[in-house]
Write a protein that holds these residues in place. Structure first.
Motif, PDB file in Angstrom:
ATOM      1  N   ASN A 190      64.126  45.075  32.489  1.00 40.04           N
ATOM      2  CA  ASN A 190      64.371  43.600  32.514  1.00 40.04           C
ATOM      3  C   ASN A 190      63.165  43.098  31.723  1.00 40.04           C
ATOM      4  O   ASN A 190      62.051  43.012  32.486  1.00 40.04           O
ATOM      5  CB  ASN A 190      64.461  42.915  33.702  1.00 40.04           C
ATOM      6  N   GLY A 191      63.396  42.558  30.400  1.00 37.30           N
ATOM      7  CA  GLY A 191      62.327  42.150  29.484  1.00 37.30           C
ATOM      8  C   GLY A 191      61.717  41.131  30.032  1.00 37.30           C
ATOM      9  O   GLY A 191      62.194  40.171  30.741  1.00 37.30           O
ATOM     10  N   ASP A 192      60.405  40.909  29.450  1.00 35.65           N
ATOM     11  CA  ASP A 192      59.709  39.669  29.851  1.00 35.65           C
ATOM     12  C   ASP A 192      60.040  38.544  28.797  1.00 35.65           C
ATOM     13  O   ASP A 192      59.383  38.707  27.676  1.00 35.65           O
ATOM     14  CB  ASP A 192      58.376  39.870  29.928  1.00 35.65           C
ATOM     15  N   LYS A 193      60.983  37.408  29.003  1.00 35.92           N
ATOM     16  CA  LYS A 193      61.219  36.705  28.209  1.00 35.92           C
ATOM     17  C   LYS A 193      60.278  35.363  27.839  1.00 35.92           C
ATOM     18  O   LYS A 193      60.276  34.873  27.064  1.00 35.92           O
ATOM     19  CB  LYS A 193      62.716  36.023  28.517  1.00 35.92           C
ATOM     20  N   THR A 194      59.357  35.336  28.934  1.00 34.96           N
ATOM     21  CA  THR A 194      58.714  34.210  28.846  1.00 34.96           C
ATOM     22  C   THR A 194      57.311  34.321  28.229  1.00 34.96           C
ATOM     23  O   THR A 194      56.417  33.668  28.259  1.00 34.96           O
ATOM     24  CB  THR A 194      58.397  33.348  30.320  1.00 34.96           C
ATOM     25  N   GLY A 195      56.931  35.733  28.089  1.00 34.76           N
ATOM     26  CA  GLY A 195      55.570  35.835  27.856  1.00 34.76           C
ATOM     27  C   GLY A 195      54.609  35.977  28.981  1.00 34.76           C
ATOM     28  O   GLY A 195      53.294  35.945  28.551  1.00 34.76           O
ATOM     29  N   ALA A 196      55.147  35.763  29.976  1.00 35.87           N
ATOM     30  CA  ALA A 196      54.064  35.861  31.315  1.00 35.87           C
ATOM     31  C   ALA A 196      53.118  37.150  31.363  1.00 35.87           C
ATOM     32  O   ALA A 196      51.866  36.947  31.930  1.00 35.87           O
ATOM     33  CB  ALA A 196      54.554  35.476  32.566  1.00 35.87           C
ATOM     34  N   ASN A 197      53.798  38.167  31.131  1.00 36.06           N
ATOM     35  CA  ASN A 197      52.907  39.406  31.592  1.00 36.06           C
ATOM     36  C   ASN A 197      51.910  39.373  30.316  1.00 36.06           C
ATOM     37  O   ASN A 197      50.774  39.898  30.636  1.00 36.06           O
ATOM     38  CB  ASN A 197      53.979  40.672  31.268  1.00 36.06           C
ATOM     39  N   ARG A 198      52.007  39.267  29.033  1.00 38.93           N
ATOM     40  CA  ARG A 198      51.177  39.030  28.058  1.00 38.93           C
ATOM     41  C   ARG A 198      50.091  38.042  28.587  1.00 38.93           C
ATOM     42  O   ARG A 198      48.856  38.285  28.409  1.00 38.93           O
ATOM     43  CB  ARG A 198      51.605  38.829  26.829  1.00 38.93           C
ATOM     44  N   ARG A 199      50.238  36.830  28.884  1.00 33.67           N
ATOM     45  CA  ARG A 199      49.286  36.080  29.084  1.00 33.67           C
ATOM     46  C   ARG A 199      48.498  36.345  30.387  1.00 33.67           C
ATOM     47  O   ARG A 199      47.314  35.983  30.483  1.00 33.67           O
ATOM     48  CB  ARG A 199      50.240  34.695  29.716  1.00 33.67           C
ATOM     49  N   ILE A 200      49.114  37.104  31.352  1.00 38.69           N
ATOM     50  CA  ILE A 200      48.316  37.405  32.567  1.00 38.69           C
ATOM     51  C   ILE A 200      47.280  38.675  31.992  1.00 38.69           C
ATOM     52  O   ILE A 200      46.144  38.700  32.420  1.00 38.69           O
ATOM     53  CB  ILE A 200      49.057  38.155  33.530  1.00 38.69           C
ATOM     54  N   LEU A 201      47.717  39.524  31.199  1.00 37.56           N
ATOM     55  CA  LEU A 201      46.907  40.282  30.509  1.00 37.56           C
ATOM     56  C   LEU A 201      45.699  39.762  29.651  1.00 37.56           C
ATOM     57  O   LEU A 201      44.473  40.286  29.980  1.00 37.56           O
ATOM     58  CB  LEU A 201      47.493  41.530  29.543  1.00 37.56           C
ATOM     59  N   TYR A 202      45.816  38.596  29.234  1.00 37.21           N
ATOM     60  CA  TYR A 202      44.727  37.929  28.368  1.00 37.21           C
ATOM     61  C   TYR A 202      43.855  37.434  29.417  1.00 37.21           C
ATOM     62  O   TYR A 202      42.578  37.320  28.959  1.00 37.21           O
ATOM     63  CB  TYR A 202      45.348  36.833  27.385  1.00 37.21           C
ATOM     64  N   ILE A 203      44.400  36.721  30.368  1.00 33.05           N
ATOM     65  CA  ILE A 203      43.445  36.196  31.635  1.00 33.05           C
ATOM     66  C   ILE A 203      42.711  37.344  32.126  1.00 33.05           C
ATOM     67  O   ILE A 203      41.457  36.977  32.347  1.00 33.05           O
ATOM     68  CB  ILE A 203      44.390  35.590  32.504  1.00 33.05           C
ATOM     69  N   ILE A 204      43.249  38.401  32.463  1.00 32.69           N
ATOM     70  CA  ILE A 204      42.398  39.443  33.108  1.00 32.69           C
ATOM     71  C   ILE A 204      41.405  39.862  32.038  1.00 32.69           C
ATOM     72  O   ILE A 204      40.264  40.229  32.377  1.00 32.69           O
ATOM     73  CB  ILE A 204      43.363  40.558  33.408  1.00 32.69           C
ATOM     74  N   ALA A 205      41.623  40.251  30.748  1.00 34.40           N
ATOM     75  CA  ALA A 205      40.901  40.591  30.068  1.00 34.40           C
ATOM     76  C   ALA A 205      39.513  39.550  29.705  1.00 34.40           C
ATOM     77  O   ALA A 205      38.461  40.006  29.683  1.00 34.40           O
ATOM     78  CB  ALA A 205      41.337  40.884  28.670  1.00 34.40           C
ATOM     79  N   ALA A 206      39.747  38.251  29.774  1.00 33.63           N
ATOM     80  CA  ALA A 206      38.983  37.454  29.565  1.00 33.63           C
ATOM     81  C   ALA A 206      37.923  37.460  30.904  1.00 33.63           C
ATOM     82  O   ALA A 206      36.948  37.094  30.680  1.00 33.63           O
ATOM     83  CB  ALA A 206      39.463  35.966  29.393  1.00 33.63           C
ATOM     84  N   LEU A 207      38.548  37.498  32.143  1.00 30.97           N
ATOM     85  CA  LEU A 207      37.815  37.547  33.060  1.00 30.97           C
ATOM     86  C   LEU A 207      37.004  38.632  33.401  1.00 30.97           C
ATOM     87  O   LEU A 207      35.730  38.531  33.778  1.00 30.97           O
ATOM     88  CB  LEU A 207      38.672  37.238  34.369  1.00 30.97           C
ATOM     89  N   VAL A 208      37.358  39.852  32.866  1.00 37.78           N
ATOM     90  CA  VAL A 208      36.477  41.062  32.800  1.00 37.78           C
ATOM     91  C   VAL A 208      35.253  40.870  31.713  1.00 37.78           C
ATOM     92  O   VAL A 208      34.293  41.227  32.094  1.00 37.78           O
ATOM     93  CB  VAL A 208      37.286  42.366  32.330  1.00 37.78           C
ATOM     94  N   LEU A 209      35.526  40.182  30.713  1.00 35.86           N
ATOM     95  CA  LEU A 209      34.539  39.994  29.781  1.00 35.86           C
ATOM     96  C   LEU A 209      33.512  39.068  30.390  1.00 35.86           C
ATOM     97  O   LEU A 209      32.218  39.099  29.994  1.00 35.86           O
ATOM     98  CB  LEU A 209      35.123  39.465  28.574  1.00 35.86           C
ATOM     99  N   VAL A 210      34.026  37.833  31.240  1.00 35.99           N
ATOM    100  CA  VAL A 210      33.075  37.020  31.597  1.00 35.99           C
ATOM    101  C   VAL A 210      32.073  37.683  32.643  1.00 35.99           C
ATOM    102  O   VAL A 210      30.768  37.580  32.789  1.00 35.99           O
ATOM    103  CB  VAL A 210      33.582  35.907  32.143  1.00 35.99           C
TER     104      VAL A 210
END
Length: 95
Positions: A59-79
């Motif tokens: 079931n594909g991700d139609k809203t881009g929520a998975n990509r958004r969560i990955l960006y948030i996690i990457a930003a938090l790791v860098l911080v």
């Protein structure tokens, strides 16, 4: 006294007077259970994880929520790495 046997619940054949629907009116069911793969008669932890992973794959991700969560996690790791003053020069290739 029934020390070894547990009591069974009594069953009644009660039919509501004004109910004209289909199925059992007393069945408690969530409205999205028909669309979920992980809800049902799959027993065991391994089967539940397997069905959840299959649901995620097919079931594909139609809203881009998975990509958004990955960006948030990457930003938090860098911080976090910035806060603990981690030296990123260990990843550079220098002889």
């Amino acid at each position: 006294m029934g020390v070894l046997n547990t009591r069974k619940n009594k069953k009644y054949s009660y039919q509501p007077r004004y109910y004209k629907g289909e199925g059992n009116p007393f069945e408690l069911k969530h409205k999205f259970d028909d669309y979920r793969v992980t809800v049902g008669d799959n027993k065991g932890l391994k089967n539940k994880f397997g069905s959840a992973i299959d649901d995620f794959k097919y079931n594909g991700d139609k809203t881009g929520a998975n990509r958004r969560i990955l960006y948030i996690i990457a930003a938090l790791v860098l911080v976090f790495l910035f806060i603990i003053d981690f030296d990123l020069s260990i990843f550079s290739i220098e002889s």
